[in-house]
Write a protein that holds these residues in place. Structure first.
Motif, short mmCIF file in Angstrom:
data_model
loop_
_atom_site.label_atom_id
_atom_site.label_comp_id
_atom_site.label_asym_id
_atom_site.label_seq_id
_atom_site.Cartn_x
_atom_site.Cartn_y
_atom_site.Cartn_z
N MET A 1 0.84 -1.18 0.00
CA MET A 1 0.00 0.00 0.00
C MET A 1 0.89 1.25 0.00
N ARG A 2 0.57 2.21 -0.87
CA ARG A 2 1.33 3.45 -0.93
C ARG A 2 0.59 4.53 -0.15
N LEU A 3 1.22 5.07 0.89
CA LEU A 3 0.61 6.07 1.74
C LEU A 3 1.30 7.42 1.55
N THR A 4 0.49 8.48 1.51
CA THR A 4 1.04 9.84 1.50
C THR A 4 0.74 10.49 2.84
N VAL A 5 1.70 11.25 3.32
CA VAL A 5 1.60 11.89 4.64
C VAL A 5 1.85 13.38 4.49
N LEU A 6 1.03 14.19 5.14
CA LEU A 6 1.25 15.63 5.26
C LEU A 6 1.03 15.99 6.72
N HIS A 7 2.09 16.40 7.38
CA HIS A 7 2.08 16.61 8.83
C HIS A 7 2.65 18.00 9.12
N LYS A 8 1.82 18.87 9.71
CA LYS A 8 2.24 20.23 10.04
C LYS A 8 2.12 20.46 11.55
N THR A 9 3.19 20.99 12.13
CA THR A 9 3.21 21.36 13.55
C THR A 9 3.51 22.85 13.62
N HIS A 10 2.56 23.60 14.18
CA HIS A 10 2.65 25.06 14.18
C HIS A 10 2.75 25.57 15.61
N TYR A 11 3.82 26.29 15.92
CA TYR A 11 4.02 26.88 17.24
C TYR A 11 3.85 28.39 17.15
N THR A 12 3.12 28.96 18.11
CA THR A 12 3.04 30.41 18.24
C THR A 12 3.42 30.79 19.67
N TYR A 13 4.00 31.98 19.81
CA TYR A 13 4.46 32.47 21.11
C TYR A 13 3.93 33.88 21.32
N ASP A 14 3.68 34.23 22.59
CA ASP A 14 3.12 35.54 22.88
C ASP A 14 4.18 36.63 23.02
N ALA A 15 5.43 36.24 22.78
CA ALA A 15 6.54 37.20 22.79
C ALA A 15 7.64 36.64 21.90
N PRO A 16 8.51 37.47 21.35
CA PRO A 16 9.60 36.97 20.51
C PRO A 16 10.49 36.01 21.28
N VAL A 17 10.92 34.93 20.61
CA VAL A 17 11.80 33.93 21.21
C VAL A 17 13.23 34.21 20.75
N PRO A 18 14.13 34.56 21.67
CA PRO A 18 15.50 34.88 21.24
C PRO A 18 16.30 33.67 20.76
N TYR A 19 15.95 32.47 21.30
CA TYR A 19 16.72 31.29 20.90
C TYR A 19 15.88 30.04 21.15
N GLY A 20 15.88 29.13 20.21
CA GLY A 20 15.20 27.85 20.37
C GLY A 20 15.88 26.77 19.55
N LEU A 21 15.83 25.54 20.04
CA LEU A 21 16.47 24.42 19.36
C LEU A 21 15.61 23.19 19.57
N GLN A 22 15.31 22.47 18.49
CA GLN A 22 14.46 21.30 18.57
C GLN A 22 15.08 20.11 17.84
N GLN A 23 14.91 18.93 18.43
CA GLN A 23 15.25 17.69 17.75
C GLN A 23 13.99 17.14 17.10
N ILE A 24 14.04 16.89 15.80
CA ILE A 24 12.89 16.45 15.04
C ILE A 24 13.10 15.00 14.61
N ARG A 25 12.28 14.10 15.14
CA ARG A 25 12.29 12.70 14.68
C ARG A 25 11.01 12.46 13.88
N LEU A 26 11.02 12.98 12.68
CA LEU A 26 9.84 12.93 11.81
C LEU A 26 10.20 12.48 10.40
N ARG A 27 11.34 11.82 10.28
CA ARG A 27 11.80 11.38 8.97
C ARG A 27 11.88 9.86 8.96
N PRO A 28 10.87 9.17 8.39
CA PRO A 28 10.92 7.70 8.36
C PRO A 28 12.05 7.20 7.47
N LYS A 29 12.50 6.00 7.75
CA LYS A 29 13.56 5.37 6.97
C LYS A 29 13.01 4.12 6.28
N SER A 30 13.65 3.75 5.20
CA SER A 30 13.33 2.47 4.57
C SER A 30 13.83 1.35 5.47
#
Length: 266
Positions: A1-30
């Protein structure tokens, strides 16, 4: 079965963020049972600094925020060909030895409630039969409920609450399986529900190692082993090892997050 995925994660903040760093584990492997035909990650309000494999051979992207941002959106999209292998993934690979998956973590430490669950679990049949029975036993003891959605509940706390979501079921099953002597791990990924394109959230399940078969998946929440509707993305000892997004930011800005996810058959 061939599956298509569209996944959006949207962050908003109530003040400017001077620095942020995220680890993203959202890339599947064969891997056995799935072939990634194409996949891309786009970041609005930041950039991918580096990509690497972690100790569990998960693909990880390290994302930095552009200075002063009040919004950041991470979009993942791609196509994966998935084969129904009745949940069988096969031999252990990667950099982590099999024995490590018998080790408890802070989220999967057995206590009196888990010990009671094990004592009441069916024990007839071979290893695979016992694990399927354990999966059903966990769901019976901890019915599915979205009343709570904290990602940092221990297996004992889930048992005390008496209900949980997919990640809670995975933690309880993993804790019990390890206590019974089985190597077990947490899996994060995607599930295409048959009655919809827009999915409520990404999904989580568990895998246990069975001699002669290797890793076998158990989706406790749905009472089945993963089939061709499942895309495996990341694995680990518990949620923290396989979390889709984790990280830190500097400053006191309050955060709001929204997620949209579509998984459909092409």
């Amino acid at each position: 079965m061939r599956l298509t995925v569209l996944h959006k994660t949207h962050y908003t903040y109530d003040a400017p963020v001077p620095y942020g760093l995220q680890q993203i584990r959202l890339r599947p492997k064969s891997r056995p049972g799935q072939v990634v035909e194409d996949w891309q990650i786009d970041v609005a309000g930041g950039q991918v600094e580096v990509s690497f494999e972690d100790e569990h051979a998960n693909s990880v992207d390290l994302v930095s925020f552009a200075s002063g941002q009040k919004e950041i959106e991470i979009t993942c999209s791609g196509t994966v060909e998935v084969e129904d292998k009745s949940g069988v993934v096969g031999p252990q690979g990667g950099y982590v030895p099999l024995w490590l998956f018998r080790r408890s973590t802070s989220l999967t430490k057995p206590g009196d409630r888990i010990k009671g669950l094990i004592a009441d679990a069916p024990s007839d049949g071979g290893d695979l039969d016992r694990l399927h029975a354990l999966s059903a036993h966990v769901l019976s003891a901890v019915p599915y409920s979205t009343d709570q959605s904290a990602s940092d509940l221990t297996a004992e706390a889930v048992m005390e609450a008496g209900h949980g979501v997919c990640q809670d079921h995975a933690h309880v099953f993993i804790t019990a399986a390890r206590a019974l002597g089985f190597p077990a791990r947490y899996v994060s990924g995607y599930l295409m529900m048959n009655d919809r394109v827009d999915q409520d959230a990404s999904h989580a399940w568990a895998e246990a190692y069975v001699d002669g078969l290797g890793w076998v998946g158990f989706d406790i929440s749905n009472g089945i082993s993963p089939d061709a509707r499942y895309v495996r993305v990341a694995t680990g000892l518990d949620y923290r090892d396989a979390a889709p997004i984790s990280g830190l930011r500097y400053g006191n800005a309050a955060e709001d997050m929204s997620v949209t996810l579509q998984v459909q058959q092409q």
